[in-house]
Design a protein around this motif. Structure first.
Motif, PDB file in Angstrom:
ATOM      1  N   PHE B  80       0.815  -1.203   0.000  1.00 41.91           N
ATOM      2  CA  PHE B  80       0.000   0.000   0.000  1.00 41.91           C
ATOM      3  C   PHE B  80       0.854   1.261   0.000  1.00 41.91           C
ATOM      4  CE2 PHE B  80      -3.005  -3.152   1.445  1.00 41.91           C
ATOM      5  CZ  PHE B  80      -4.124  -2.798   0.715  1.00 41.91           C
ATOM      6  N   MET B 136      -5.618   1.331   4.399  1.00 40.68           N
ATOM      7  CA  MET B 136      -5.872  -0.066   4.693  1.00 40.68           C
ATOM      8  C   MET B 136      -5.947  -0.358   6.193  1.00 40.68           C
ATOM      9  SD  MET B 136      -4.300  -3.086   5.627  1.00 40.68           S
ATOM     10  CE  MET B 136      -2.540  -3.073   5.245  1.00 40.68           C
ATOM     11  N   THR B 285     -10.128  -6.116   2.084  1.00 36.93           N
ATOM     12  CA  THR B 285     -10.627  -5.818   0.734  1.00 36.93           C
ATOM     13  C   THR B 285     -12.100  -6.207   0.570  1.00 36.93           C
ATOM     14  OG1 THR B 285      -9.543  -7.885   0.129  1.00 36.93           O
ATOM     15  CG2 THR B 285      -8.460  -5.857  -0.537  1.00 36.93           C
ATOM     16  N   TYR B 288     -14.222  -2.852   1.291  1.00 36.54           N
ATOM     17  CA  TYR B 288     -13.934  -1.556   0.672  1.00 36.54           C
ATOM     18  C   TYR B 288     -15.202  -0.788   0.291  1.00 36.54           C
ATOM     19  CZ  TYR B 288      -8.834  -1.760   0.352  1.00 36.54           C
ATOM     20  OH  TYR B 288      -7.494  -1.766   0.630  1.00 36.54           O
TER      21      TYR B 288
END
Lengths: 334, 334
Positions: B80, B136, B285, B288
């Motif tokens: 990231f 994240m 994820t 998101y």
């Protein structure tokens, strides 16, 4: 048999007494039959309990856990059973009612904690079913599969200890829903039962598999969506390697672990992250409010022969103390 | 720096290259800085990717997992970062946009997989926050705590590796909700940070506790409702002994286990049943789609100073290859 001074019947009451907490496997000497006790077949003045004649008692894996930790040594063993009400101090029950729930391993019981005593409304099935498919094991299968695992048609379901009272039902529920179902058990006879009687897609004898991971990969080349966990230990470790993304594991029991001084270590929990897996332990009593819904599902299936149920029944309370007889029930599960 | 034949700038591009999969702890020799590469600062014809200048890259525990299993040896490390768009072949991004998401450990990157590239809309916070509280790690804290653990006011929350990028936020979320919050970390400084900066109710140095079960019983005499799991192994085993009925465990990471050839065994899973506990692994994820909702929650808290965030920043890509510098980040988490 003798009559009490107040003209109420006082009667001999055979009981299975737990000598002391069970250590390791059950031995013949852990319990004994007592013929010393008597019982007054009338609810004590002011009590809102019930006096029952016990008709069936269940020998569940759960009983051994209780005998190890939570029973009262010197007292009758307790557990699930089916009984007939002889006298009631409670408006919800009357003489002649049939009930199932926690009772004593004795001929007659005075039950004062009625929290999990459920009146039997449907008697067009064998009454013994209320210790199994229509009782605690049935509700356990239902709650663990439907409530914990949120199953969907076509999912891949694995059940350990699959020929036990709970496992055989989980597999049949899963088949009825259109899942692919594989079970493990501990003998050729049980594997045959799973495939031929309960119509599992596949079944295997875990004792013949030196590599459980390889066995699971053979039956689940695409992985496992739902694991109904009854055994724990090495099997759980192997399953974790084979879960699919967003898989679910309902932890009903871990029968391979109860007899160990220290439970085995489970090493593959990192796969919970890799595959976003949910594991959830549960106890059936949290789901008793769904009992009517459960009956609505399962009774028609029984009537239509779409769900079958295999029981081992031994006659006579005196046989409950024998570890040989216990072997009839328990290895069935593992 | 040289000019391409089509009048597009081709420029030197420093890169941090992973030599081979990392075994055990990170060593200085696992990565090296390459100055051989060049990059054309223009998206190739027909590509819908973007070319970016990388501004910040994150050193997350997650990176080590990738370096052990899923990175491509011989290529730049990925992870990231925060970056500025220099050229775009994609209608969703334009030159000058600031973005965060998966990029390369290099000065410039051509990003063609835009699935987790998010445009930065709020620039009134430090941009580096998008590798942490607003990126994240922040979303990980949010998803694991709110979505997996379904927290309620007054519940008892334990967070391991609590001073890390994720843990410090989980604790602050829990405090804002009115929970009782305890964190563990690996040094006196981190424990002080937890208590004084992040306002945890209690914190302890797990390295000073010979008996983790006893430590947890000291801080949670009534048990733990929610465990935000970052470490695994012995800590998880001790936590299992201290969970309350219907407790929830979000498994975000197991950093104590990644460096072991064989992960430690966890022995107390039977308590999942006794206490009806749910454990769930997750990856950020999957959540998101909640990013806007998350920003709506967290941005006002940052503006009002109700959530604070501590970062360690080292300048210069060349410092990313040094295990000494990595130690700045990683032990913070464990």
């Amino acid at each position: 048999m003798a009559s009490g001074g107040d003209d109420v019947q006082v009667i001999s009451n055979k009981q299975v007494i737990l000598k002391d907490y069970v250590v390791g496997l059950l031995k013949d000497t852990d319990m004994y039959m007592s013929t010393n006790a008597t019982i007054r077949l009338k609810v004590p003045e002011g009590s809102n309990g019930i006096v029952v004649k016990n008709l069936y008692i269940a020998c569940d894996p759960y009983n051994l856990v209780r005998m190890k930790f939570s029973e009262k040594p010197g007292s009758p063993v307790t557990g699930f059973g089916v009984a007939k009400v002889l006298d009631s101090g409670n408006p919800n029950f009357k003489k002649g009612d049939l009930v199932w729930g926690t009772t004593g391993w004795e001929e007659y019981s005075l039950i004062t904690d009625l929290q999990d005593i459920i009146k039997i409304q449907h008697t067009d099935v064998p009454l013994s079913y209320y210790t199994g498919i229509l009782g605690m094991p049935g509700m356990t299968a239902y709650a663990g599969f439907y409530e914990i695992c949120s199953p969907k048609k076509g999912e891949h379901v694995f059940i350990s200890s699959a020929s036990g009272a709970v496992g055989q039902l989980v597999g049949q529920f899963a088949k009825l829903l259109g899942c692919y179902v594989v079970g493990s058990a501990g003998s050729k006879e049980k594997v045959d039962l799973l495939k031929n009687k309960f119509k599992f897609d596949e079944a295997f004898n875990y004792k013949e598999e030196s590599d459980l991971d390889a066995a699971l990969k053979r039956y689940f080349p695409e992985g496992i969506d739902i694991y109904y966990e009854n055994v724990g230990g090495k099997m759980l470790d192997a399953v974790l390697l084979n879960m699919r993304v967003h898989g679910r594991i309902a932890v009903c029991g871990m029968i391979s672990q109860y007899n160990l001084d220290k439970p085995e270590g489970v090493h593959n929990l990192l796969h919970l992250i890799y595959k976003r897996v949910r594991i959830e332990g549960f106890v059936v009593t949290d789901y008793y409010h769904l009992y009517t819904k459960f009956l609505d599902l399962v009774l028609p299936h029984i009537a239509e022969g779409k769900i079958v149920y295999v029981e081992d029944i031994v006659e006579g309370l005196e046989n409950a103390t024998s570890s040989t007889n216990w072997d009839i029930f328990w290895p069935q599960c593992w």
